[in-house]
Scaffold this motif. Structure first.
Motif, mmCIF file in Angstrom:
data_model
loop_
_atom_site.group_PDB
_atom_site.id
_atom_site.type_symbol
_atom_site.label_atom_id
_atom_site.label_comp_id
_atom_site.label_asym_id
_atom_site.label_seq_id
_atom_site.Cartn_x
_atom_site.Cartn_y
_atom_site.Cartn_z
ATOM 1 N N PRO A 145 26.820 -20.532 -17.021
ATOM 2 C CA PRO A 145 25.762 -21.449 -16.605
ATOM 3 C C PRO A 145 25.066 -21.014 -15.322
ATOM 4 C CG PRO A 145 27.942 -22.397 -16.176
ATOM 5 C CD PRO A 145 28.160 -21.170 -16.991
ATOM 6 N N ARG A 146 25.760 -20.251 -14.481
ATOM 7 C CA ARG A 146 25.133 -19.781 -13.239
ATOM 8 C C ARG A 146 24.019 -18.781 -13.538
ATOM 9 N NH1 ARG A 146 30.441 -17.712 -10.308
ATOM 10 N NH2 ARG A 146 30.662 -16.925 -12.440
ATOM 11 N N ILE A 147 24.229 -17.951 -14.548
ATOM 12 C CA ILE A 147 23.198 -16.994 -14.935
ATOM 13 C C ILE A 147 22.010 -17.725 -15.548
ATOM 14 C CG2 ILE A 147 22.652 -15.110 -16.525
ATOM 15 C CD1 ILE A 147 25.456 -14.039 -16.065
ATOM 16 N N LYS A 148 22.289 -18.675 -16.416
ATOM 17 C CA LYS A 148 21.198 -19.428 -17.041
ATOM 18 C C LYS A 148 20.368 -20.186 -16.013
ATOM 19 C CE LYS A 148 23.072 -20.076 -21.685
ATOM 20 N NZ LYS A 148 21.937 -19.416 -22.347
ATOM 21 N N LYS A 149 21.040 -20.744 -15.006
ATOM 22 C CA LYS A 149 20.341 -21.532 -13.999
ATOM 23 C C LYS A 149 19.491 -20.658 -13.080
ATOM 24 C CE LYS A 149 21.153 -24.915 -10.298
ATOM 25 N NZ LYS A 149 22.197 -25.673 -9.546
ATOM 26 N N ARG A 150 19.958 -19.424 -12.830
ATOM 27 C CA ARG A 150 19.288 -18.560 -11.847
ATOM 28 C C ARG A 150 18.694 -17.314 -12.495
ATOM 29 N NH1 ARG A 150 24.295 -19.996 -9.561
ATOM 30 N NH2 ARG A 150 24.127 -21.412 -7.763
ATOM 31 N N GLN A 151 18.423 -17.342 -13.790
ATOM 32 C CA GLN A 151 17.988 -16.132 -14.468
ATOM 33 C C GLN A 151 16.663 -15.597 -13.923
ATOM 34 O OE1 GLN A 151 17.237 -16.812 -18.694
ATOM 35 N NE2 GLN A 151 17.184 -18.995 -18.325
ATOM 36 N N GLY A 152 15.765 -16.478 -13.520
ATOM 37 C CA GLY A 152 14.508 -16.023 -12.937
ATOM 38 C C GLY A 152 14.721 -15.321 -11.609
ATOM 39 N N PHE A 153 15.610 -15.865 -10.783
ATOM 40 C CA PHE A 153 15.903 -15.249 -9.491
ATOM 41 C C PHE A 153 16.597 -13.902 -9.690
ATOM 42 C CE2 PHE A 153 18.840 -14.563 -5.898
ATOM 43 C CZ PHE A 153 17.905 -14.465 -4.874
ATOM 44 N N ILE A 154 17.531 -13.832 -10.642
ATOM 45 C CA ILE A 154 18.215 -12.565 -10.921
ATOM 46 C C ILE A 154 17.200 -11.526 -11.370
ATOM 47 C CG2 ILE A 154 19.929 -11.409 -12.368
ATOM 48 C CD1 ILE A 154 21.403 -14.111 -12.534
ATOM 49 N N TYR A 155 16.272 -11.945 -12.238
ATOM 50 C CA TYR A 155 15.263 -10.987 -12.703
ATOM 51 C C TYR A 155 14.350 -10.542 -11.566
ATOM 52 C CZ TYR A 155 11.622 -8.728 -15.351
ATOM 53 O OH TYR A 155 10.733 -7.797 -15.815
ATOM 54 N N SER A 156 14.170 -11.403 -10.554
ATOM 55 C CA SER A 156 13.330 -11.008 -9.424
ATOM 56 C C SER A 156 13.920 -9.794 -8.707
ATOM 57 C CB SER A 156 13.171 -12.173 -8.442
ATOM 58 O OG SER A 156 14.371 -12.430 -7.719
ATOM 59 N N LEU A 157 15.243 -9.650 -8.737
ATOM 60 C CA LEU A 157 15.879 -8.473 -8.148
ATOM 61 C C LEU A 157 15.493 -7.219 -8.926
ATOM 62 C CD1 LEU A 157 19.448 -9.983 -7.610
ATOM 63 C CD2 LEU A 157 17.652 -9.722 -5.892
#
Length: 456
Positions: A145-157
């Motif tokens: 769920p942490r990846i799903k919640k922050r997937q946009g931020f992770i992709y920003s990296l």
């Protein structure tokens, strides 16, 4: 492969290790693709000097190169949807590496040969579309769920590879140009892209594409009943095994293609003017020395990386569409202030950096948003198309700038008309697209998961 029961196939679950490896490799692939792209723009004044080309002729050369880049960039879509996301990543990254290596021959090939060589950079530019399609599926298939919640931020990296690639290009030019010359800089730039292309073979394919592949296999051997059972269990339609470029201009895909395609084309005007030709603009508008212009590019791209993280974070909370539009409109306003502001070095640094923050930063949302906006069977084609048509804006901006300069116009006017204004208009165009989804994949790894339809 995991099995739901003895008759129903399911794609293997995605592990955190696979996601981490894919994220890191996608970041490197994009950073080195940008490295090649920006390196050429940075060294264009030096190449032009050796070739005896004035500013107008250099702009014309870039125009023809951009045309070729659009044509070759479109090849990424069919590769991604036919052969897979990881094949697409390797194909596009290798294209960037080959483009870098062959550009070293610019001094011994005719101008048309250089145009053909630099057209290969279109594959590198399409790599960001592959990343958006691939990672939106991979993150969406995760059980974390942490990846799903922050997937946009992770992709920003990952998308932050743009300023990193630009910084590498500026740093390499400053260090290696006096030693190896511009040809040597391009040979060095080819190596990391080709290494990443080889490593792409170790990537995990997305579960969504694996499901489409399985459906194709069943249909090809006439196993219609098994194909129907697979579609029912995964929430797929039978037609999801087939796709063409025309499908992105039909049904729900049409609005996405028109709004995001136009927005990307318009935004490539300022990308071409303020990023690719940034040294040319700074030298001609504010009489900044070439060496100081490299320093400005280096500092502004550090700020731009923070822009990626900021826009990726905000996109998860306020919707990617709104964040993209706000950033690009604001960027156009700031670049206008930079163009007509004082030529004081630190004022130029500050305004150019803030403008780059809002111009480049929203791309952490753009390609991920594109990946969310298309269904699985056409996601590769849609993402590659939107990424590939962006250079059309580069073509138009270069052609218009060349025409204006040839008619005794100035870079000040050209940067405003073909950079700042289109930047603001690109933000307006994005507002006509659909709102961001929070899950892009219609196929989940958990049994019985429902089909996810796009938000309206």
């Amino acid at each position: 492969m995991s099995i739901r029961n003895e008759n129903t196939w399911r794609p293997r679950p995605v592990t955190k290790r696979q996601i981490k490896f894919a994220t890191v490799l996608a970041f490197l692939a994009w950073a080195f693709a940008v490295y090649d792209f920006i390196l050429f723009g940075t060294l264009l004044p030096e190449i032009g000097k050796d070739q005896g080309l004035d500013s107008a002729e250099q702009a014309t050369l870039v125009t023809w190169m951009s045309i070729g880049a659009v044509v070759l960039g479109l090849l990424a879509g069919p590769v991604v949807d036919r052969f897979g996301r990881k094949a697409g990543l390797g194909f596009t990254t290798a294209g960037a590496g080959v483009a870098s290596a062959l550009t070293a021959l610019a001094g011994v090939v005719p101008v048309w040969g250089l145009v053909a060589i630099r057209s290969l950079s279109g594959l590198g530019l399409s790599e960001q579309g592959v990343n958006g399609a691939y990672l939106s599926e991979l993150y969406g298939a995760s059980d974390d769920p942490r990846i799903k919640k922050r997937q946009g931020f992770i992709y920003s990296l990952v998308q932050g590879g743009w300023p990193i690639g630009a910084i590498l290009a500026a740093a390499l030019t400053a260090i290696m140009l006096p030693v190896a010359g511009w040809a040597g800089c391009f040979l060095i730039a080819a190596v990391p892209s080709l290494i990443v292309a080889l490593l792409a073979r170790k990537l995990r394919e997305s579960p969504q594409f694996e499901s489409v592949q399985k459906l194709r296999q069943l249909q090809s051997r006439g196993a219609q009943r098994e194909a129907e059972e697979l579609c029912a269990s995964l929430g797929m339609d039978q037609h999801e095994s087939r796709s063409s470029l025309a499908d992105i201009f039909r049904g729900r895909g049409l609005r996405t293609t028109l709004a995001l395609g136009l927005g990307h084309i318009l935004n490539y005007f300022p990308v071409q003017v303020f990023s690719v030709l940034g040294t040319t603009v700074l030298v001609n508008v504010h009489q900044v020395s070439f060496s100081n212009s490299l320093v400005i590019l280096l500092m502004s791209n550090i700020i731009a990386y923070l822009g990626y993280l900021t826009h990726g974070f905000l996109g998860d909370r306020f919707g990617r569409r709104n964040v993209i539009a706000f950033g690009w409109i604001t960027g156009g306003i700031v670049f206008t202030a930079m163009i007509y502001g004082p030529s004081n070095f630190w004022t130029v640094v500050a305004l150019y950096s803030v403008g780059t923050f809002f111009l480049i930063g929203p791309y952490s949302c753009v390609l991920f948003f594109v990946g969310e906006s298309y269904e699985t069977r056409i996601r590769g084609r849609g993402a590659a198309f939107v990424a590939a048509v962006g250079p059309v804006g580069g073509i138009l901006s270069s052609a218009l700038a060349a025409t204006l300069l040839a008619d005794n116009g100035t870079w000040t006017t050209a940067a405003f008309l073909f950079g700042a204004i289109p930047c603001m208009l690109s933000g307006v165009a994005v507002l006509f697209s659909r709102k961001s989804q929070h899950a892009a994949d219609p196929v989940h790894t958990q049994a019985g998961a429902p089909r996810v339809e796009p938000a309206t």
